[in-house]
Design an enzyme around this catalytic site. Structure first.
Site, PDB file in Angstrom:
ATOM      1  N   ASN A  26       0.876  -1.178   0.000  1.00  0.00           N
ATOM      2  CA  ASN A  26       0.000   0.000   0.000  1.00  0.00           C
ATOM      3  C   ASN A  26       0.910   1.224   0.000  1.00  0.00           C
ATOM      4  O   ASN A  26       1.512   1.543   1.013  1.00  0.00           O
ATOM      5  CB  ASN A  26      -0.884  -0.035   1.258  1.00  0.00           C
ATOM      6  CG  ASN A  26      -1.682   1.248   1.443  1.00  0.00           C
ATOM      7  OD1 ASN A  26      -1.738   2.096   0.537  1.00  0.00           O
ATOM      8  ND2 ASN A  26      -2.297   1.391   2.609  1.00  0.00           N
TER       9      ASN A  26
ATOM     10  N   LYS B 260       0.116   4.178  -0.122  1.00  0.00           N
ATOM     11  CA  LYS B 260      -0.514   5.356   0.510  1.00  0.00           C
ATOM     12  C   LYS B 260      -0.316   6.566  -0.406  1.00  0.00           C
ATOM     13  O   LYS B 260      -0.280   6.394  -1.622  1.00  0.00           O
ATOM     14  CB  LYS B 260       0.011   5.567   1.933  1.00  0.00           C
ATOM     15  CG  LYS B 260      -0.116   4.278   2.759  1.00  0.00           C
ATOM     16  CD  LYS B 260       0.079   4.451   4.234  1.00  0.00           C
ATOM     17  CE  LYS B 260      -0.085   3.100   4.928  1.00  0.00           C
ATOM     18  NZ  LYS B 260       0.015   3.196   6.389  1.00  0.00           N
TER      19      LYS B 260
ATOM     20  N   HIS C 287      -9.407   0.895   4.948  1.00  0.00           N
ATOM     21  CA  HIS C 287      -8.132   1.115   5.648  1.00  0.00           C
ATOM     22  C   HIS C 287      -8.382   2.042   6.844  1.00  0.00           C
ATOM     23  O   HIS C 287      -9.194   2.959   6.757  1.00  0.00           O
ATOM     24  CB  HIS C 287      -7.100   1.724   4.694  1.00  0.00           C
ATOM     25  CG  HIS C 287      -5.717   1.713   5.276  1.00  0.00           C
ATOM     26  ND1 HIS C 287      -5.304   2.637   6.210  1.00  0.00           N
ATOM     27  CD2 HIS C 287      -4.676   0.861   5.098  1.00  0.00           C
ATOM     28  CE1 HIS C 287      -4.057   2.356   6.566  1.00  0.00           C
ATOM     29  NE2 HIS C 287      -3.651   1.284   5.912  1.00  0.00           N
TER      30      HIS C 287
ATOM     31  N   GLU D 126      -6.819   4.437   7.970  1.00  0.00           N
ATOM     32  CA  GLU D 126      -6.637   5.870   7.707  1.00  0.00           C
ATOM     33  C   GLU D 126      -7.891   6.465   7.086  1.00  0.00           C
ATOM     34  O   GLU D 126      -8.216   7.631   7.305  1.00  0.00           O
ATOM     35  CB  GLU D 126      -5.392   6.070   6.823  1.00  0.00           C
ATOM     36  CG  GLU D 126      -4.115   5.845   7.644  1.00  0.00           C
ATOM     37  CD  GLU D 126      -2.923   5.337   6.865  1.00  0.00           C
ATOM     38  OE1 GLU D 126      -2.889   5.459   5.633  1.00  0.00           O
ATOM     39  OE2 GLU D 126      -2.002   4.798   7.521  1.00  0.00           O
TER      40      GLU D 126
ATOM     41  N   GLU E  64      -5.053  -5.162  10.489  1.00  0.00           N
ATOM     42  CA  GLU E  64      -4.059  -4.104  10.697  1.00  0.00           C
ATOM     43  C   GLU E  64      -4.362  -3.391  12.013  1.00  0.00           C
ATOM     44  O   GLU E  64      -5.193  -2.470  12.044  1.00  0.00           O
ATOM     45  CB  GLU E  64      -4.111  -3.089   9.548  1.00  0.00           C
ATOM     46  CG  GLU E  64      -3.728  -3.662   8.199  1.00  0.00           C
ATOM     47  CD  GLU E  64      -3.170  -2.578   7.287  1.00  0.00           C
ATOM     48  OE1 GLU E  64      -2.076  -2.785   6.751  1.00  0.00           O
ATOM     49  OE2 GLU E  64      -3.801  -1.519   7.120  1.00  0.00           O
TER      50      GLU E  64
ATOM     51  N   GLY F 145       2.682   2.182  10.836  1.00  0.00           N
ATOM     52  CA  GLY F 145       3.615   3.298  10.700  1.00  0.00           C
ATOM     53  C   GLY F 145       4.326   3.658  11.989  1.00  0.00           C
ATOM     54  O   GLY F 145       4.946   4.716  12.086  1.00  0.00           O
TER      55      GLY F 145
ATOM     56  N   SER G 255       3.664  -2.212  10.319  1.00  0.00           N
ATOM     57  CA  SER G 255       5.112  -2.252  10.563  1.00  0.00           C
ATOM     58  C   SER G 255       5.729  -3.611  10.248  1.00  0.00           C
ATOM     59  O   SER G 255       6.682  -4.034  10.901  1.00  0.00           O
ATOM     60  CB  SER G 255       5.444  -1.815  11.993  1.00  0.00           C
ATOM     61  OG  SER G 255       5.021  -0.476  12.215  1.00  0.00           O
TER      62      SER G 255
END
Ligand code: 13P
Length: 248
Positions: A8, A10, A95, A97, A166, A172, A210
């Site tokens: 991904n 992003k 996701h 985010e 996730e 991250g 991560s």
């Protein structure tokens, strides 16, 4: 079933940087069939570039989001049919985010998964708990609620999704879930799939958060970890290639 290593990107990349990265990936995979499936979920403006550079290669491509609507007055949205025009095999949906920054509810995420499936695109449905939810002992309840909405909406197509666990606190941050933490949640998700479809083993459950070349092997060794969803590591050819090799 082969494991799936999905990247991904992003909101990263440029025409020039993408070309360099894709060339290095293709070079690294040249002459051998990878033992794992590989896919890259890229920003929508780069789908044409990625399609042209990756077609005929072992690397599939996809989007990072898809509209829950078919077409019409939805400024800024990208429809499933548009992704299909660029031969996307996958689209991320839900996701964290997007859930956090764009207020996507479980129902919206489920509608997105259904739109993707309707045109033959495999949705990679992301689920995961925040740190506060984990600390409150709510991890299982949260991921089960997120998956239940998708199962309820896509019904008999449930075995055609890819699922990605996730944990939000691992994304991250460099703070990866331990293999045991990942396996525990993956097993819960597998049991939920088993109750919903005759083919629960067809659904690949990826771990994301991560994951890198150093920790991938022990995560991928878990019984219910069927691949990885990589953020940062998907932007570095050598890291991605190492993880693909470990998964094969
Ligand atoms: P990182 O691998 O950078 O933690 O990102 C994970 C992720 O969000 C992939 O979708």
């Amino acid at each position: 079933m082969k494991k799936l290593i999905a990247g991904n990107w992003k909101m990263n990349g440029s025409l020039a940087a993408n070309a360099t990265l894709l060339e290095a990936l293709l070079e690294g995979l040249r002459g051998s069939t990878p033992g794992a499936d590989v896919a890259l979920c890229v920003p929508a403006p780069y789908l044409a570039q990625v399609q042209s550079l990756l077609q005929g290669s072992p690397i599939a491509w996809g989007a990072q989001d898809v509209s829950p609507h078919a077409q019409g007055a939805y400024t800024g949205e990208v429809s499933a049919a548009m992704l299909q025009d660029f031969a996307c095999r996958y689209s991320l949906v839900g996701h964290s985010e997007r859930r956090q920054q764009h207020g996507e509810t479980d129902a919206v995420v489920a509608a997105k998964a259904q739109r993707a499936l309707a045109v033959g695109i495999t949705p990679i449905v992301c689920v995961g708990e925040t740190l506060a939810e984990r600390q409150a002992g709510l991890t299982e309840a949260v991921v089960k609620r997120q998956l239940a909405a998708v199962i309820h909406t896509v019904a008999h197509c449930t075995s055609e999704i890819v699922l990605a666990y996730e944990p939000v606190w691992a994304i991250g941050t460099g703070q990866t879930a331990t293999p045991q933490q990942a396996q525990q949640v993956h097993a819960v998700l597998r049991a939920q799939l088993a109750a919903a479809t005759k083919h629960p083993a067809r659904v690949r459950i990826l771990y994301g958060g991560s994951m890198n070349a150093n920790n991938a092997a022990s995560l991928l060794a878990q019984a219910d970890v069927d691949g990885g969803l990589l953020g940062g590591a998907s932007l570095k050819a050598s890291d991605l290639l190492q993880i693909v090799a470990l998964a094969g």
